[in-house]
Design a protein around this motif. Structure first.
Motif, PDB file in Angstrom:
ATOM      1  N   ALA A  48     -38.507  39.015 -39.387  1.00  0.00           N
ATOM      2  CA  ALA A  48     -39.436  38.056 -38.793  1.00  0.00           C
ATOM      3  C   ALA A  48     -39.925  37.054 -39.830  1.00  0.00           C
ATOM      4  O   ALA A  48     -40.065  35.853 -39.548  1.00  0.00           O
ATOM      5  CB  ALA A  48     -40.623  38.790 -38.169  1.00  0.00           C
ATOM      6  N   VAL A  49     -40.176  37.523 -41.058  1.00  0.00           N
ATOM      7  CA  VAL A  49     -40.592  36.613 -42.136  1.00  0.00           C
ATOM      8  C   VAL A  49     -39.480  35.620 -42.458  1.00  0.00           C
ATOM      9  O   VAL A  49     -39.736  34.429 -42.654  1.00  0.00           O
ATOM     10  CB  VAL A  49     -40.991  37.416 -43.390  1.00  0.00           C
ATOM     11  N   LEU A  50     -38.237  36.095 -42.520  1.00  0.00           N
ATOM     12  CA  LEU A  50     -37.117  35.193 -42.789  1.00  0.00           C
ATOM     13  C   LEU A  50     -37.009  34.134 -41.698  1.00  0.00           C
ATOM     14  O   LEU A  50     -36.721  32.965 -41.985  1.00  0.00           O
ATOM     15  CB  LEU A  50     -35.817  35.993 -42.894  1.00  0.00           C
ATOM     16  N   ALA A  51     -37.251  34.537 -40.446  1.00  0.00           N
ATOM     17  CA  ALA A  51     -37.230  33.569 -39.349  1.00  0.00           C
ATOM     18  C   ALA A  51     -38.364  32.558 -39.496  1.00  0.00           C
ATOM     19  O   ALA A  51     -38.182  31.350 -39.257  1.00  0.00           O
ATOM     20  CB  ALA A  51     -37.343  34.300 -38.008  1.00  0.00           C
ATOM     21  N   ALA A  52     -39.547  33.028 -39.899  1.00  0.00           N
ATOM     22  CA  ALA A  52     -40.688  32.132 -40.084  1.00  0.00           C
ATOM     23  C   ALA A  52     -40.444  31.140 -41.213  1.00  0.00           C
ATOM     24  O   ALA A  52     -40.737  29.943 -41.093  1.00  0.00           O
ATOM     25  CB  ALA A  52     -41.948  32.951 -40.363  1.00  0.00           C
ATOM     26  N   GLY A  56     -40.088  27.002 -41.148  1.00  0.00           N
ATOM     27  CA  GLY A  56     -40.763  26.073 -42.053  1.00  0.00           C
ATOM     28  C   GLY A  56     -39.793  25.097 -42.690  1.00  0.00           C
ATOM     29  O   GLY A  56     -40.090  23.903 -42.839  1.00  0.00           O
ATOM     30  N   MET A  57     -38.620  25.589 -43.055  1.00  0.00           N
ATOM     31  CA  MET A  57     -37.602  24.713 -43.624  1.00  0.00           C
ATOM     32  C   MET A  57     -37.142  23.681 -42.593  1.00  0.00           C
ATOM     33  O   MET A  57     -36.970  22.505 -42.900  1.00  0.00           O
ATOM     34  CB  MET A  57     -36.416  25.547 -44.109  1.00  0.00           C
ATOM     35  N   MET A  58     -36.968  24.102 -41.348  1.00  0.00           N
ATOM     36  CA  MET A  58     -36.536  23.186 -40.291  1.00  0.00           C
ATOM     37  C   MET A  58     -37.607  22.138 -40.002  1.00  0.00           C
ATOM     38  O   MET A  58     -37.282  20.990 -39.673  1.00  0.00           O
ATOM     39  CB  MET A  58     -36.210  23.972 -39.032  1.00  0.00           C
ATOM     40  N   MET A  59     -38.875  22.523 -40.119  1.00  0.00           N
ATOM     41  CA  MET A  59     -39.950  21.556 -39.943  1.00  0.00           C
ATOM     42  C   MET A  59     -39.871  20.476 -41.019  1.00  0.00           C
ATOM     43  O   MET A  59     -39.941  19.272 -40.728  1.00  0.00           O
ATOM     44  CB  MET A  59     -41.300  22.260 -40.005  1.00  0.00           C
ATOM     45  N   TRP A  60     -39.721  20.902 -42.273  1.00  0.00           N
ATOM     46  CA  TRP A  60     -39.605  19.954 -43.386  1.00  0.00           C
ATOM     47  C   TRP A  60     -38.362  19.079 -43.227  1.00  0.00           C
ATOM     48  O   TRP A  60     -38.413  17.859 -43.443  1.00  0.00           O
ATOM     49  CB  TRP A  60     -39.548  20.736 -44.690  1.00  0.00           C
ATOM     50  N   ARG A  61     -37.257  19.674 -42.823  1.00  0.00           N
ATOM     51  CA  ARG A  61     -36.006  18.930 -42.617  1.00  0.00           C
ATOM     52  C   ARG A  61     -36.159  17.888 -41.504  1.00  0.00           C
ATOM     53  O   ARG A  61     -35.652  16.764 -41.613  1.00  0.00           O
ATOM     54  CB  ARG A  61     -34.895  19.914 -42.275  1.00  0.00           C
ATOM     55  N   ALA A  62     -36.876  18.258 -40.424  1.00  0.00           N
ATOM     56  CA  ALA A  62     -37.091  17.313 -39.328  1.00  0.00           C
ATOM     57  C   ALA A  62     -37.928  16.128 -39.777  1.00  0.00           C
ATOM     58  O   ALA A  62     -37.657  14.976 -39.402  1.00  0.00           O
ATOM     59  CB  ALA A  62     -37.764  18.033 -38.157  1.00  0.00           C
ATOM     60  N   LEU A  63     -38.962  16.389 -40.579  1.00  0.00           N
ATOM     61  CA  LEU A  63     -39.789  15.293 -41.094  1.00  0.00           C
ATOM     62  C   LEU A  63     -38.973  14.376 -42.001  1.00  0.00           C
ATOM     63  O   LEU A  63     -39.072  13.141 -41.913  1.00  0.00           O
ATOM     64  CB  LEU A  63     -40.983  15.861 -41.865  1.00  0.00           C
ATOM     65  N   LEU A  64     -38.170  14.990 -42.871  1.00  0.00           N
ATOM     66  CA  LEU A  64     -37.364  14.192 -43.790  1.00  0.00           C
ATOM     67  C   LEU A  64     -36.361  13.336 -43.031  1.00  0.00           C
ATOM     68  O   LEU A  64     -36.141  12.163 -43.371  1.00  0.00           O
ATOM     69  CB  LEU A  64     -36.644  15.128 -44.763  1.00  0.00           C
ATOM     70  N   ALA A  65     -35.737  13.900 -41.991  1.00  0.00           N
ATOM     71  CA  ALA A  65     -34.783  13.133 -41.183  1.00  0.00           C
ATOM     72  C   ALA A  65     -35.481  11.990 -40.456  1.00  0.00           C
ATOM     73  O   ALA A  65     -34.951  10.876 -40.364  1.00  0.00           O
ATOM     74  CB  ALA A  65     -34.094  14.053 -40.186  1.00  0.00           C
ATOM     75  N   ASP A  66     -36.680  12.241 -39.942  1.00  0.00           N
ATOM     76  CA  ASP A  66     -37.411  11.189 -39.234  1.00  0.00           C
ATOM     77  C   ASP A  66     -37.801  10.052 -40.165  1.00  0.00           C
ATOM     78  O   ASP A  66     -37.896   8.895 -39.742  1.00  0.00           O
ATOM     79  CB  ASP A  66     -38.662  11.792 -38.595  1.00  0.00           C
ATOM     80  N   LEU A  67     -38.000  10.386 -41.440  1.00  0.00           N
ATOM     81  CA  LEU A  67     -38.345   9.357 -42.423  1.00  0.00           C
ATOM     82  C   LEU A  67     -37.110   8.633 -42.962  1.00  0.00           C
ATOM     83  O   LEU A  67     -37.246   7.675 -43.724  1.00  0.00           O
ATOM     84  CB  LEU A  67     -39.119   9.986 -43.586  1.00  0.00           C
ATOM     85  N   GLY A  68     -35.917   9.101 -42.582  1.00  0.00           N
ATOM     86  CA  GLY A  68     -34.705   8.375 -42.968  1.00  0.00           C
ATOM     87  C   GLY A  68     -33.750   9.102 -43.868  1.00  0.00           C
ATOM     88  O   GLY A  68     -32.781   8.494 -44.351  1.00  0.00           O
ATOM     89  N   SER A  69     -33.944  10.398 -44.119  1.00  0.00           N
ATOM     90  CA  SER A  69     -33.053  11.144 -45.013  1.00  0.00           C
ATOM     91  C   SER A  69     -32.600  12.450 -44.357  1.00  0.00           C
ATOM     92  O   SER A  69     -33.090  13.529 -44.693  1.00  0.00           O
ATOM     93  CB  SER A  69     -33.744  11.444 -46.349  1.00  0.00           C
ATOM     94  N   PRO A  70     -31.654  12.365 -43.410  1.00  0.00           N
ATOM     95  CA  PRO A  70     -31.139  13.602 -42.816  1.00  0.00           C
ATOM     96  C   PRO A  70     -30.343  14.404 -43.841  1.00  0.00           C
ATOM     97  O   PRO A  70     -29.666  13.838 -44.693  1.00  0.00           O
ATOM     98  CB  PRO A  70     -30.229  13.094 -41.683  1.00  0.00           C
ATOM     99  N   TYR A 124     -48.900  22.404 -40.635  1.00  0.00           N
ATOM    100  CA  TYR A 124     -49.092  23.853 -40.665  1.00  0.00           C
ATOM    101  C   TYR A 124     -50.567  24.205 -40.458  1.00  0.00           C
ATOM    102  O   TYR A 124     -50.903  25.141 -39.706  1.00  0.00           O
ATOM    103  CB  TYR A 124     -48.638  24.408 -42.019  1.00  0.00           C
ATOM    104  N   LEU A 125     -51.443  23.494 -41.140  1.00  0.00           N
ATOM    105  CA  LEU A 125     -52.869  23.790 -41.063  1.00  0.00           C
ATOM    106  C   LEU A 125     -53.397  23.571 -39.649  1.00  0.00           C
ATOM    107  O   LEU A 125     -54.100  24.429 -39.093  1.00  0.00           O
ATOM    108  CB  LEU A 125     -53.631  22.917 -42.061  1.00  0.00           C
ATOM    109  N   GLY A 126     -53.054  22.431 -39.053  1.00  0.00           N
ATOM    110  CA  GLY A 126     -53.530  22.133 -37.706  1.00  0.00           C
ATOM    111  C   GLY A 126     -53.009  23.119 -36.676  1.00  0.00           C
ATOM    112  O   GLY A 126     -53.770  23.635 -35.840  1.00  0.00           O
ATOM    113  N   SER A 127     -51.705  23.405 -36.715  1.00  0.00           N
ATOM    114  CA  SER A 127     -51.122  24.340 -35.746  1.00  0.00           C
ATOM    115  C   SER A 127     -51.617  25.765 -35.993  1.00  0.00           C
ATOM    116  O   SER A 127     -51.849  26.524 -35.051  1.00  0.00           O
ATOM    117  CB  SER A 127     -49.589  24.287 -35.821  1.00  0.00           C
TER     118      SER A 127
END
Length: 308
Positions: A48-52, A56-70, A124-127
């Motif tokens: 479960a920790v590995l999934a969590a 978190g990595m996918m969240m960071w990756r999504a933000l980076l892709a949205d900013l222009g660096s997939p 992370y803090l808000g959610s």
């Protein structure tokens, strides 16, 4: 290039050293609690920790892709997980510095790496606070009343995470640093995607703690619900106390308070310490697996070139 490689190697060794020291330092404290857990509970908790952590990595990756660096998944995993080991080094900037440095190999501007990194934390803090709000007040009652002030941050973070506010803040910071503006502003879709991954991460973290709590004697729906809220509250407080590496100590106190309604004092302390240990092991496992996966991708790309 050799100097950069040497610096990265030194960072990795220091971070791994602190990470292993964190795990070893907790072993004597959690050994009694671990003996009360079955292997399926421990294994399930680690999975479960590995999934969590992956969420978190996918969240960071999504933000980076949205900013222009997939980024390809193996590259994103290596940069994120290896960089995250820096949180075990005293100080708060090691993870972002590591990610900025490794991101340069993939053409990611440092300003973009920094923006994606720093955006993950308010999301992370808000959610996390939302999860705590919906799980703790009714069941935990007075045991977490001292942390009620955290609720004041929810509307503040909701406004602060609006794309217009985020883009204005990033633009102001870059102008102050005399850096060029971001090529692509953060979009509403990017924020919502990141928020979805963050909530998935909280669900996995809650499952991880619920398995530990179950093994220590707390059963029923209340114990499961409190586990979700306890971990999110503990993480949020650990993040706000930036002096402690990876929130050490602060998280355990908050988790103990939130679990008090379903566990006795010794069991609640054991749950908090076992959770810390499993998460630390998860960090090391993710960093190791990401490094191996990235190396295999590089080797597979080199083989055709060598044959040609």
């Amino acid at each position: 290039m050799n100097r950069r490689k040497a610096v990265r190697t030194l960072f990795l060794l220091v971070a791994l050293g602190f990470g292993v020291w964190a795990v070893a330092g907790q072993w004597s404290k959690v050994s009694a609690g671990l003996t009360r857990l079955t292997w399926p509970e421990l294994t399930g908790s680690l999975v479960a920790v590995l999934a969590a952590l992956s969420a978190g990595m996918m969240m960071w990756r999504a933000l980076l892709a949205d900013l222009g660096s997939p980024l390809a998944l193996p590259d994103a995993a290596k940069i994120f997980f290896v960089g995250q080991l820096g949180k075990y080094i005293p100080g708060s900037l090691w993870p972002v510095l590591a990610q900025m440095e490794m991101g340069r190999d993939h053409g990611i501007p440092r300003s973009r790496s920094a923006a994606a990194f720093f955006l993950t934390y308010p999301i992370y803090l808000g959610s996390g606070l939302l999860v705590a709000v919906f799980t703790l007040p009714v069941l935990a009652g007075q045991s977490v009343a001292r942390y009620a002030w955290l609720l004041l941050l929810v509307p503040v973070l909701a406004v602060a995470l609006h794309p217009r506010v985020v883009n204005a803040a990033i633009g102001f910071g870059l102008r102050r640093l005399r850096k060029p503006p971001l090529e692509r502003p953060l979009s509403r879709r990017g924020v919502l995607t990141a928020l979805g991954w963050a909530l998935a991460g909280w669900a996995a973290y809650g499952a991880h703690l619920a398995l530990i709590v179950h093994g220590l004697g707390a059963t029923g729906a209340d114990a499961v619900i409190l586990s979700f809220g306890a971990f999110s509250l503990a993480w949020c407080l650990g993040f706000l106390v930036v002096i402690a590496p990876a929130g050490a100590g602060v998280r355990e106190v908050a988790m103990y308070a939130a679990l008090a309604p379903v566990l006795d004092q010794s069991s609640a302390v054991a749950a908090a310490l076992c959770s810390r240990l499993v998460v630390s092991v998860g960090d090391l496992v993710c960093a190791g697996l990401a490094g191996l996966a990235s190396r295999r991708v590089v080797d597979s790309e080199r083989e055709p070139a060598a044959k040609g």
